[in-house]
Design a protein around this motif. Structure first.
Motif, PDB file in Angstrom:
ATOM      1  N   ILE A   1       4.530   0.585  -9.243  1.00 44.53           N
ATOM      2  CA  ILE A   1       4.524  -0.839  -9.545  1.00 44.53           C
ATOM      3  C   ILE A   1       5.959  -1.262  -9.807  1.00 44.53           C
ATOM      4  O   ILE A   1       6.726  -0.558 -10.460  1.00 44.53           O
ATOM      5  N   SER A   2       6.304  -2.424  -9.277  1.00 38.83           N
ATOM      6  CA  SER A   2       7.686  -2.877  -9.371  1.00 38.83           C
ATOM      7  C   SER A   2       8.013  -3.362 -10.781  1.00 38.83           C
ATOM      8  O   SER A   2       7.122  -3.646 -11.583  1.00 38.83           O
ATOM      9  N   ARG A   3       9.278  -3.464 -11.042  1.00 38.12           N
ATOM     10  CA  ARG A   3       9.730  -4.077 -12.285  1.00 38.12           C
ATOM     11  C   ARG A   3       9.123  -5.466 -12.393  1.00 38.12           C
ATOM     12  O   ARG A   3       9.179  -6.236 -11.440  1.00 38.12           O
TER      13      ARG A   3
ATOM     14  N   THR B   1       2.854  -3.754  -5.907  1.00 41.83           N
ATOM     15  CA  THR B   1       2.316  -2.404  -6.056  1.00 41.83           C
ATOM     16  C   THR B   1       2.277  -1.729  -4.695  1.00 41.83           C
ATOM     17  O   THR B   1       2.150  -2.399  -3.656  1.00 41.83           O
ATOM     18  N   TYR B   2       2.377  -0.409  -4.719  1.00 37.24           N
ATOM     19  CA  TYR B   2       2.387   0.372  -3.490  1.00 37.24           C
ATOM     20  C   TYR B   2       1.548   1.621  -3.719  1.00 37.24           C
ATOM     21  O   TYR B   2       1.495   2.147  -4.839  1.00 37.24           O
ATOM     22  N   TYR B   3       0.940   2.098  -2.636  1.00 35.03           N
ATOM     23  CA  TYR B   3       0.028   3.231  -2.755  1.00 35.03           C
ATOM     24  C   TYR B   3       0.206   4.224  -1.619  1.00 35.03           C
ATOM     25  O   TYR B   3       0.517   3.844  -0.488  1.00 35.03           O
ATOM     26  N   LYS B   4      -0.040   5.457  -1.945  1.00 34.44           N
ATOM     27  CA  LYS B   4      -0.167   6.490  -0.912  1.00 34.44           C
ATOM     28  C   LYS B   4      -1.395   6.140  -0.077  1.00 34.44           C
ATOM     29  O   LYS B   4      -2.414   5.695  -0.609  1.00 34.44           O
ATOM     30  N   ASP B   5      -1.291   6.366   1.216  1.00 31.93           N
ATOM     31  CA  ASP B   5      -2.376   5.955   2.125  1.00 31.93           C
ATOM     32  C   ASP B   5      -3.732   6.521   1.700  1.00 31.93           C
ATOM     33  O   ASP B   5      -4.749   5.827   1.749  1.00 31.93           O
ATOM     34  N   SER B   6      -3.749   7.760   1.281  1.00 29.85           N
ATOM     35  CA  SER B   6      -5.039   8.411   1.004  1.00 29.85           C
ATOM     36  C   SER B   6      -5.719   7.905  -0.262  1.00 29.85           C
ATOM     37  O   SER B   6      -6.890   8.211  -0.484  1.00 29.85           O
ATOM     38  N   VAL B   7      -5.008   7.142  -1.085  1.00 32.03           N
ATOM     39  CA  VAL B   7      -5.630   6.619  -2.305  1.00 32.03           C
ATOM     40  C   VAL B   7      -5.787   5.105  -2.275  1.00 32.03           C
ATOM     41  O   VAL B   7      -6.459   4.544  -3.156  1.00 32.03           O
ATOM     42  N   GLU B   8      -5.180   4.457  -1.299  1.00 27.74           N
ATOM     43  CA  GLU B   8      -5.275   2.996  -1.254  1.00 27.74           C
ATOM     44  C   GLU B   8      -6.729   2.571  -1.117  1.00 27.74           C
ATOM     45  O   GLU B   8      -7.486   3.110  -0.322  1.00 27.74           O
ATOM     46  N   GLY B   9      -7.102   1.603  -1.945  1.00 31.94           N
ATOM     47  CA  GLY B   9      -8.489   1.175  -1.969  1.00 31.94           C
ATOM     48  C   GLY B   9      -9.326   1.908  -3.001  1.00 31.94           C
ATOM     49  O   GLY B   9     -10.416   1.443  -3.358  1.00 31.94           O
TER      50      GLY B   9
ATOM     51  N   ARG C   1      12.067   4.309 -13.586  1.00 34.34           N
ATOM     52  CA  ARG C   1      13.406   4.241 -12.999  1.00 34.34           C
ATOM     53  C   ARG C   1      14.172   3.107 -13.673  1.00 34.34           C
ATOM     54  O   ARG C   1      13.619   2.062 -13.989  1.00 34.34           O
ATOM     55  N   VAL C   2      15.459   3.304 -13.850  1.00 38.05           N
ATOM     56  CA  VAL C   2      16.272   2.318 -14.550  1.00 38.05           C
ATOM     57  C   VAL C   2      16.440   1.040 -13.738  1.00 38.05           C
ATOM     58  O   VAL C   2      16.339  -0.065 -14.260  1.00 38.05           O
ATOM     59  N   ASN C   3      16.683   1.172 -12.434  1.00 38.57           N
ATOM     60  CA  ASN C   3      16.988  -0.003 -11.608  1.00 38.57           C
ATOM     61  C   ASN C   3      15.879  -0.269 -10.600  1.00 38.57           C
ATOM     62  O   ASN C   3      15.050   0.579 -10.316  1.00 38.57           O
ATOM     63  N   ARG C   4      15.915  -1.466 -10.032  1.00 36.37           N
ATOM     64  CA  ARG C   4      14.951  -1.811  -8.992  1.00 36.37           C
ATOM     65  C   ARG C   4      15.130  -0.895  -7.783  1.00 36.37           C
ATOM     66  O   ARG C   4      16.214  -0.381  -7.534  1.00 36.37           O
ATOM     67  N   VAL C   5      14.046  -0.737  -7.031  1.00 36.06           N
ATOM     68  CA  VAL C   5      14.120  -0.055  -5.744  1.00 36.06           C
ATOM     69  C   VAL C   5      13.403  -0.917  -4.729  1.00 36.06           C
ATOM     70  O   VAL C   5      12.491  -1.661  -5.076  1.00 36.06           O
ATOM     71  N   PRO C   6      13.816  -0.846  -3.467  1.00 34.97           N
ATOM     72  CA  PRO C   6      13.179  -1.694  -2.455  1.00 34.97           C
ATOM     73  C   PRO C   6      11.814  -1.158  -2.047  1.00 34.97           C
ATOM     74  O   PRO C   6      11.661   0.029  -1.742  1.00 34.97           O
ATOM     75  N   GLY C   7      10.826  -2.025  -2.059  1.00 36.32           N
ATOM     76  CA  GLY C   7       9.519  -1.740  -1.533  1.00 36.32           C
ATOM     77  C   GLY C   7       8.919  -0.418  -1.929  1.00 36.32           C
ATOM     78  O   GLY C   7       8.975  -0.002  -3.081  1.00 36.32           O
ATOM     79  N   SER C   8       8.369   0.251  -0.949  1.00 32.14           N
ATOM     80  CA  SER C   8       7.631   1.483  -1.194  1.00 32.14           C
ATOM     81  C   SER C   8       8.536   2.677  -1.503  1.00 32.14           C
ATOM     82  O   SER C   8       8.028   3.788  -1.680  1.00 32.14           O
ATOM     83  N   THR C   9       9.830   2.438  -1.588  1.00 30.49           N
ATOM     84  CA  THR C   9      10.727   3.509  -2.036  1.00 30.49           C
ATOM     85  C   THR C   9      10.313   4.015  -3.403  1.00 30.49           C
ATOM     86  O   THR C   9      10.601   5.161  -3.777  1.00 30.49           O
TER      87      THR C   9
END
Length: 126
Positions: free
Chosen positions: A50-52, A57-65, A98-106
């Motif tokens: 989950i982003s700052r 939110t982002y998910y591994k394919d096998s758990v999405e849903g 993580r201390v700083n933002r990261v782009p997207g699903s990174t």
């Protein structure tokens, strides 16, 4: 910075446990937060993040849903709601910040995180 994950245990297939991640002394909403899992002999894999600020939110394919990551700012807690668990979901689950933002699903990449909590074992078995 200390993170504490909890909520694991023995769960039957199809079960729906909820993992919690707390960070006493700092505000989780200020950080990207990820949930990872690891089985013996393998590296940590990103499950959800989950982003700052909680906007994305982002998910591994096998758990999405099936899994949902969320943050409760009033309780300063990040949750991982896991539904329809399968035996292959068995692992030690960790939360990380993580201390700083990261782009997207990174944020699903364990290498970008600065702080880790101790793991909580989730075992899916009948």
């Amino acid at each position: 910075v200390q993170l504490q994950a909890s909520g694991g245990g023995l769960v039957q297939p199809g079960g729906s446990p909820r993992l919690s991640c707390v960070g006493p002394g700092f505000t989780l909403d200020y950080y990207p937060i990820g949930w990872f899992r690891q089985v013996p002999g393998k590296g940590r894999e990103g499950v959800a993040c989950i982003s700052r600020g909680g906007g994305s939110t982002y998910y591994k394919d096998s758990v999405e849903g099936r899994f949902t990551i969320s943050i409760d700012n009033a309780k300063n807690t990040v949750y991982l709601q896991m539904n329809s668990l399968k035996p292959e979901d068995t692992a030690v689950y960790f939360c990380a910040a993580r201390v700083n933002r990261v782009p997207g699903s990174t944020c699903l990449n364990s290498n970008v995180y600065n702080y880790w909590g101790q793991g909580t074992q989730v075992t899916v078995s009948s």
